[in-house]
Scaffold this active site. Structure first.
Site, PDB file in Angstrom:
ATOM      1  N   ASP A 109      44.422  29.428  38.866  1.00 38.67           N
ATOM      2  CA  ASP A 109      44.735  28.614  40.040  1.00 38.67           C
ATOM      3  C   ASP A 109      46.193  28.158  40.021  1.00 38.67           C
ATOM      4  O   ASP A 109      46.786  27.998  38.949  1.00 38.67           O
ATOM      5  CB  ASP A 109      43.789  27.401  40.080  1.00 38.67           C
ATOM      6  CG  ASP A 109      43.741  26.757  41.457  1.00 38.67           C
ATOM      7  OD1 ASP A 109      44.144  27.404  42.450  1.00 38.67           O
ATOM      8  OD2 ASP A 109      43.298  25.594  41.541  1.00 38.67           O
ATOM      9  N   GLY A 132      49.988  29.152  44.694  1.00 35.26           N
ATOM     10  CA  GLY A 132      50.612  28.579  45.896  1.00 35.26           C
ATOM     11  C   GLY A 132      51.535  27.424  45.539  1.00 35.26           C
ATOM     12  O   GLY A 132      52.676  27.335  46.009  1.00 35.26           O
ATOM     13  N   ASN A 147      37.451  32.396  49.552  1.00 34.11           N
ATOM     14  CA  ASN A 147      38.857  32.716  49.838  1.00 34.11           C
ATOM     15  C   ASN A 147      39.027  33.556  51.097  1.00 34.11           C
ATOM     16  O   ASN A 147      40.138  33.660  51.630  1.00 34.11           O
ATOM     17  CB  ASN A 147      39.532  33.419  48.646  1.00 34.11           C
ATOM     18  CG  ASN A 147      39.780  32.529  47.445  1.00 34.11           C
ATOM     19  OD1 ASN A 147      39.753  32.981  46.299  1.00 34.11           O
ATOM     20  ND2 ASN A 147      40.042  31.238  47.658  1.00 34.11           N
TER      21      ASN A 147
HETATM   22  C1  IPE Z   1      39.352  29.376  42.815  1.00 33.09           C
HETATM   23  O1  IPE Z   1      40.535  28.816  43.275  1.00 33.09           O
HETATM   24  C2  IPE Z   1      39.325  30.838  43.146  1.00 33.09           C
HETATM   25  C3  IPE Z   1      40.274  31.696  42.432  1.00 33.09           C
HETATM   26  C4  IPE Z   1      41.100  31.315  41.485  1.00 33.09           C
HETATM   27  C5  IPE Z   1      40.256  33.072  42.815  1.00 33.09           C
HETATM   28  P1  IPE Z   1      40.648  28.100  44.702  1.00 33.09           P
HETATM   29  O2  IPE Z   1      42.064  27.664  44.823  1.00 33.09           O
HETATM   30  O3  IPE Z   1      40.122  29.001  45.757  1.00 33.09           O
HETATM   31  O4  IPE Z   1      39.650  26.860  44.527  1.00 33.09           O
HETATM   32  P2  IPE Z   1      39.586  25.493  45.326  1.00 33.09           P
HETATM   33  O5  IPE Z   1      39.585  25.836  46.773  1.00 33.09           O
HETATM   34  O6  IPE Z   1      40.790  24.700  44.943  1.00 33.09           O
HETATM   35  O7  IPE Z   1      38.317  24.832  44.843  1.00 33.09           O
HETATM   36  C1  IPE Z   2      45.047  31.008  42.909  1.00 30.96           C
HETATM   37  O1  IPE Z   2      46.132  30.318  43.429  1.00 30.96           O
HETATM   38  C2  IPE Z   2      44.896  32.410  43.488  1.00 30.96           C
HETATM   39  C3  IPE Z   2      43.725  32.582  44.362  1.00 30.96           C
HETATM   40  C4  IPE Z   2      42.861  31.666  44.707  1.00 30.96           C
HETATM   41  C5  IPE Z   2      43.529  33.916  44.874  1.00 30.96           C
HETATM   42  P1  IPE Z   2      46.020  29.534  44.799  1.00 30.96           P
HETATM   43  O2  IPE Z   2      46.424  30.457  45.905  1.00 30.96           O
HETATM   44  O3  IPE Z   2      44.682  28.902  44.967  1.00 30.96           O
HETATM   45  O4  IPE Z   2      47.139  28.430  44.587  1.00 30.96           O
HETATM   46  P2  IPE Z   2      47.095  26.921  45.074  1.00 30.96           P
HETATM   47  O5  IPE Z   2      45.811  26.323  44.564  1.00 30.96           O
HETATM   48  O6  IPE Z   2      47.153  26.941  46.569  1.00 30.96           O
HETATM   49  O7  IPE Z   2      48.305  26.304  44.447  1.00 30.96           O
HETATM   50 MG    MG Z   3      43.901  27.083  44.477  1.00 31.14          MG
END
Ligand code: IPE
Ligand code: IPE
Ligand code: MG
Length: 240
Positions: free
Chosen positions: A17, A20, A65
């Site tokens: 995680d 972003g 997602n």
């Molecule tokens: C969990 O992360 C899914 C992956 C790492 C692929 P998310 O970023 O989607 O989870 P939430 O929305 O913060 O719970």
């Molecule tokens: C994890 O990083 C990757 C996926 C869920 C595919 P995020 O995209 O959830 O990153 P944040 O949580 O928005 O920082």
């Molecule tokens: Mg995330």
């Protein structure tokens, strides 16, 4: 009290995680964050291989997602397809077998065929199994097992934990000993709800693209110092 020292985990499950947030802090796009995340994933797979961890599960894309902006979803799929193409030779050379946890049938055709080809080509890998949780939902995994068990016509009284496990994506694999989630959130986000019932949970602030092998070693050192009790008392454990 005697300190219980765990061996290396046999199975690590990672929630990668924070791609972003990593990008946002640098004034980059979320896509740049995901690209950096793929680089980190590649490094961590190899670091686990070098440390003789036999099972690694990476959360690459949750069923939830799909709700993200279309452009981000397509970019994630194209990065994954590219990753599989780039890594398959390396996986074969290192005895890594790839498995998928999740519903492959509804993925876009290019992702599906990259996955199927990587599964086929790595099928004989005997050193390590890497599970990609892709279009994965833990609740859906449980429902799928229930549907399959019901369809098998088995007598309800004969359904055991073993029967149930045999219908999960993780059939035949040990449960994760250690779950790692990067980037500060302390939740499991529908990840392996059945299999993590007794897992040790490690949370760190580092965003996934910055999660290095040295960070992995910190998690392993933390894990080594946990006392896993499985419902027993410390005294009972030290008698063993
Ligand atoms: C969990 O992360 C899914 C992956 C790492 C692929 P998310 O970023 O989607 O989870 P939430 O929305 O913060 O719970
Ligand atoms: C994890 O990083 C990757 C996926 C869920 C595919 P995020 O995209 O959830 O990153 P944040 O949580 O928005 O920082
Ligand atoms: Mg995330």
């Amino acid at each position: 009290m005697e300190q219980i020292v765990n061996e290396l985990p046999q199975h690590i499950a990672i929630i990668m995680d924070g791609n972003g947030r990593w990008a946002q802090q640098r004034g980059l796009t979320r896509g740049d964050g995901h690209r950096a995340g793929v680089r980190a994933a590649r490094q961590i797979v190899m670091a686990c291989r070098e440390r003789h961890i036999p099972f690694l599960t990476l959360y690459a894309f949750s069923r939830e997602n799909w709700g993200r902006p279309r452009a981000e979803v397509s970019l994630l799929f194209s990065l994954l397809t590219q990753f599989l193409g780039d890594e398959v030779e390396n996986m074969v050379a290192n005895g890594i077998r790839l498995q998928v946890f999740g519903e492959v049938g509804t993925l876009p055709a290019p992702v599906r065929s990259a996955l199927e080809s990587a599964l086929r080509r790595t099928a004989k890998g005997g050193e390590m199994t890497v599970n990609l949780a892709m279009n994965y939902s833990g609740r859906e995994e449980i429902l799928r097992a229930v549907r399959r068990i019901a369809a098998s016509g088995i007598n309800p009284g004969d359904i055991t934990e073993e029967t149930f496990r045999a219908h999960l994506y993780s059939a035949g694999q040990p449960d994760p000993d250690l779950v790692i989630r990067t980037s500060g959130e302390r939740r499991l986000s529908n990840y392996l709800p059945f299999q993590t019932a007794y897992s040790e949970l490690y949370f760190c602030e580092t965003h996934w693209p910055d999660f290095t092998p040295a960070e992995l070693d910190r998690a392993l050192a933390w894990y080594a110092g946990r006392e896993r009790r499985f419902g027993l008392t410390s005294d009972q454990l030290s008698e063993k």
